[in-house]
Write a protein that holds these residues in place. Structure first.
Motif, PDB file in Angstrom:
ATOM      1  N   LEU A 194      42.614  64.873  44.861  1.00  0.00           N
ATOM      2  CA  LEU A 194      42.391  63.460  44.524  1.00  0.00           C
ATOM      3  C   LEU A 194      43.602  62.853  43.841  1.00  0.00           C
ATOM      4  O   LEU A 194      43.933  61.692  44.080  1.00  0.00           O
ATOM      5  N   TRP A 195      44.290  63.615  42.989  1.00  0.00           N
ATOM      6  CA  TRP A 195      45.489  63.107  42.333  1.00  0.00           C
ATOM      7  C   TRP A 195      46.597  62.847  43.361  1.00  0.00           C
ATOM      8  O   TRP A 195      47.292  61.836  43.282  1.00  0.00           O
ATOM      9  N   THR A 196      46.734  63.743  44.324  1.00  0.00           N
ATOM     10  CA  THR A 196      47.721  63.526  45.379  1.00  0.00           C
ATOM     11  C   THR A 196      47.397  62.273  46.177  1.00  0.00           C
ATOM     12  O   THR A 196      48.283  61.471  46.472  1.00  0.00           O
ATOM     13  N   TRP A 197      46.117  62.083  46.495  1.00  0.00           N
ATOM     14  CA  TRP A 197      45.707  60.873  47.218  1.00  0.00           C
ATOM     15  C   TRP A 197      45.991  59.631  46.390  1.00  0.00           C
ATOM     16  O   TRP A 197      46.503  58.637  46.894  1.00  0.00           O
ATOM     17  N   TYR A 198      45.691  59.680  45.091  1.00  0.00           N
ATOM     18  CA  TYR A 198      45.902  58.523  44.216  1.00  0.00           C
ATOM     19  C   TYR A 198      47.385  58.185  44.085  1.00  0.00           C
ATOM     20  O   TYR A 198      47.754  57.011  44.075  1.00  0.00           O
ATOM     21  N   ARG A 199      48.243  59.198  43.988  1.00  0.00           N
ATOM     22  CA  ARG A 199      49.677  58.926  43.887  1.00  0.00           C
ATOM     23  C   ARG A 199      50.183  58.168  45.109  1.00  0.00           C
ATOM     24  O   ARG A 199      51.094  57.361  45.002  1.00  0.00           O
ATOM     25  N   ARG A 200      49.596  58.416  46.269  1.00  0.00           N
ATOM     26  CA  ARG A 200      50.008  57.716  47.480  1.00  0.00           C
ATOM     27  C   ARG A 200      49.408  56.312  47.573  1.00  0.00           C
ATOM     28  O   ARG A 200      49.978  55.441  48.209  1.00  0.00           O
ATOM     29  N   ASN A 201      48.234  56.094  46.985  1.00  0.00           N
ATOM     30  CA  ASN A 201      47.496  54.850  47.188  1.00  0.00           C
ATOM     31  C   ASN A 201      47.263  54.042  45.916  1.00  0.00           C
ATOM     32  O   ASN A 201      46.367  53.211  45.874  1.00  0.00           O
ATOM     33  N   TRP A 202      48.071  54.235  44.885  1.00  0.00           N
ATOM     34  CA  TRP A 202      47.843  53.554  43.616  1.00  0.00           C
ATOM     35  C   TRP A 202      48.017  52.043  43.725  1.00  0.00           C
ATOM     36  O   TRP A 202      47.386  51.295  42.994  1.00  0.00           O
ATOM     37  N   ARG A 203      48.817  51.573  44.642  1.00  0.00           N
ATOM     38  CA  ARG A 203      49.043  50.128  44.752  1.00  0.00           C
ATOM     39  C   ARG A 203      47.759  49.380  45.118  1.00  0.00           C
ATOM     40  O   ARG A 203      47.502  48.291  44.603  1.00  0.00           O
ATOM     41  N   ALA A 204      46.951  49.969  45.979  1.00  0.00           N
ATOM     42  CA  ALA A 204      45.686  49.326  46.356  1.00  0.00           C
ATOM     43  C   ALA A 204      44.753  49.231  45.152  1.00  0.00           C
ATOM     44  O   ALA A 204      44.052  48.226  44.980  1.00  0.00           O
TER      45      ALA A 204
END
Length: 105
Positions: free
Chosen positions: A11-21
């Motif tokens: 989940l942290w890896t996913w969040y690092r990629r999608n934090w702008r949204a």
């Protein structure tokens, strides 16, 4: 590695990629709404008994903060279950051992 640790890492890896949204939906949209309703509509509303003598933007800002907190908490807590329901899965599947952002961990 324990499954819970793997889940958090995923989940942290996913969040690092999608934090702008997340920033747009959690910060910019409420600020734009506050600007439109607080300053736009607020310029047409005079301070009076309905707003406890406060300018409308000052009267509206705390309510917007609470609404933002509830909206973000609801979205973050229901995302895995709601997205799994809309995709037709139960959220977890024995045939899929590793969780994805759309499943429960």
């Amino acid at each position: 590695m324990r499954p819970s640790a793997w889940c958090w890492e995923h989940l942290w890896t996913w969040y690092r990629r999608n934090w702008r949204a997340t920033v747009v939906s959690s910060v910019l949209m409420p600020l734009m709404f506050l600007g439109a309703m607080g300053f736009g509509l607020g310029s047409q509303i005079r301070p009076g008994p309905a707003t406890a003598g406060l300018p409308y933007v000052v009267y509206l800002a705390p309510a917007m903060l609470v609404a933002l907190a509830v909206q973000v908490a609801t979205g973050e807590s229901s995302f895995p279950r709601c997205s799994a329901a809309s995709s037709g899965t139960s959220g977890t599947s024995p045939s899929r051992p590793h969780p994805s952002p759309r499943t429960n961990c």
